[in-house]
Design an enzyme around this catalytic site. Structure first.
Site, short mmCIF file in Angstrom:
data_model
loop_
_atom_site.label_atom_id
_atom_site.label_comp_id
_atom_site.label_asym_id
_atom_site.label_seq_id
_atom_site.Cartn_x
_atom_site.Cartn_y
_atom_site.Cartn_z
N GLY A 162 0.71 46.20 55.91
CA GLY A 162 0.53 47.63 55.65
C GLY A 162 0.51 47.90 54.16
N GLY A 221 3.11 45.38 52.51
CA GLY A 221 2.76 43.99 52.75
C GLY A 221 1.41 43.61 52.18
CG ASP A 227 -1.25 44.15 60.17
OD1 ASP A 227 -0.26 44.49 59.48
OD2 ASP A 227 -1.85 44.93 60.92
CG ASN A 232 13.08 49.87 54.28
OD1 ASN A 232 13.43 49.22 53.31
ND2 ASN A 232 12.16 50.82 54.20
N GLY A 261 7.42 50.49 46.29
CA GLY A 261 6.42 51.35 46.91
C GLY A 261 4.99 50.91 46.62
CE LYS A 305 14.42 49.58 49.08
NZ LYS A 305 14.02 50.29 50.27
CG HIS A 348 17.48 51.43 45.67
ND1 HIS A 348 16.45 52.03 46.39
CD2 HIS A 348 17.01 51.28 44.41
CE1 HIS A 348 15.42 52.22 45.59
NE2 HIS A 348 15.73 51.79 44.39
CG ASN A 349 16.13 53.35 50.11
OD1 ASN A 349 15.88 52.73 49.07
ND2 ASN A 349 15.31 53.33 51.14
CE1 TYR A 370 16.74 58.59 51.76
CE2 TYR A 370 17.80 60.33 53.00
CZ TYR A 370 16.95 59.24 52.95
OH TYR A 370 16.34 58.81 54.10
#
Length: 313
Positions: free
Chosen positions: A9, A12, A30, A86, A114, A164, A167-168, A172
């Site tokens: 995606g 990836g 995929d 994730n 990202g 991670k 981190h997220n 936020y």
């Protein structure tokens, strides 16, 4: 180095391109045949020389579980599976234990960067045994940004996704702070150019950041963000961060509030505010606004007469 990459995606696909630019051989699979290099996981495994490294970049939960389960049947002792999605850190422990029974290594890797990571590099937070990390290290080195920062072996299995997740959670809260400041500036008549105020913060201030740069970029596209609906989803990691804070008795008021703000964004007509309005009307005689389903005098914006003997408050 050879790498099998499952999931092509936005993340990836860009990772495959960055790795190929660095001279690595990437065999991608995929469900979308238009982007895949092979037609099945079995063909991907057969294409790679032993010891194999297969990196999984599919949605967390059932898709990741199914992919790792299938790889566990296809791979050989000494191979390594990397979960770069994730996933929740507690799932990593289960995956590692299941694969360890077949002498297959497991590394969890939180990936941040990202759509910009292809050119700028990805921040990589990894968990697992040092020997398994070492087998993947050339791939980590190619994916990370240039320079000394951008990669960490954070600890044992689960540590990468835990890092991670935090981190997220921080992300936020930072986004919420920028958003609140932006709304206040937009609401104040004294400020006539909110976009340029944000732009002035990009250099020399303690709140400068990549998120601030992206906020300015967004306002360059749509100065007052009028083309957007005030609705924000959450990826799940904000929730997991708050749950982990509860488990560890660590106070996270800013991160928790930012998560709840996202929930509030999904309510066109907040049920909680109905009760707040009703209580203010009952104890203080404060005016309330009727629901939009009512007509006539109760149309939106119309005040409803308070009780005659309401107590002041």
């Amino acid at each position: 180095m050879q790498l099998g990459l499952v999931g092509l995606g936005k993340m990836g696909g860009n990772m495959r391109e960055r790795l190929r630019r660095a001279g690595h051989t990437v065999v991608g699979y995929d469900r979308n045949p238009d982007v895949a290099d092979v037609h099945s996981l079995g063909e991907l495994v057969d294409t790679l020389a032993e010891p194999r490294v297969v990196w999984v970049m599919v949605p967390a939960g059932a898709p990741t579980q199914a992919t790792i389960d299938e790889l566990g049947e296809l791979l050989s002792p000494g191979d390594v599976v990397v979960d770069g999605g994730n996933s929740r850190w507690t799932d990593d422990i289960k995956h590692a234990e299941a694969l360890a029974g077949k002498n297959i290594g497991f590394v969890d890797c939180g990936v941040s960067g990202g759509v910009w990571g292809r050119d700028n590099g990805y921040a990589l937070m990894c968990g697992g045994d040092a020997a398994d990390i070492a087998k993947v290290q050339p791939i980590f080195d190619a994916l990370k940004p240039e320079g000394p920062a951008g990669f960490v072996h954070a600890g044992k299995v689960g540590a990468g996704h835990f890092a991670k997740m935090v981190h997220n959670g921080i992300e936020y809260a930072l986004m919420q702070a920028y958003a609140e400041g932006w709304e206040l500036l937009e609401a104040a008549d004294v400020v006539t150019d909110v976009r340029e105020v944000f732009r002035s913060w990009q250099e020399g201030t303690v709140i400068r950041s990549w998120l601030l740069d992206l906020a300015v970029r967004a306002m360059d596209d749509d100065e007052h963000l009028e083309g957007l609906r005030g609705y924000a989803e959450d990826s799940g990691e904000g929730r997991w961060t708050v749950e982990a804070a509860i488990d560890h008795a660590v106070p996270l008021p800013a991160i928790t509030a930012s998560l709840f703000a996202r929930f509030a964004s999904r309510q066109d007509d907040s049920p909680q505010m109905k009760m707040v309005a009703a209580l203010r009307n009952q104890f203080g005689g404060h005016a309330v606004t009727a629901a939009s389903t009512h007509k006539g005098a109760d149309a939106p914006g119309a005040d409803v007469t308070p009780p005659k003997e309401a107590d002041a408050g």
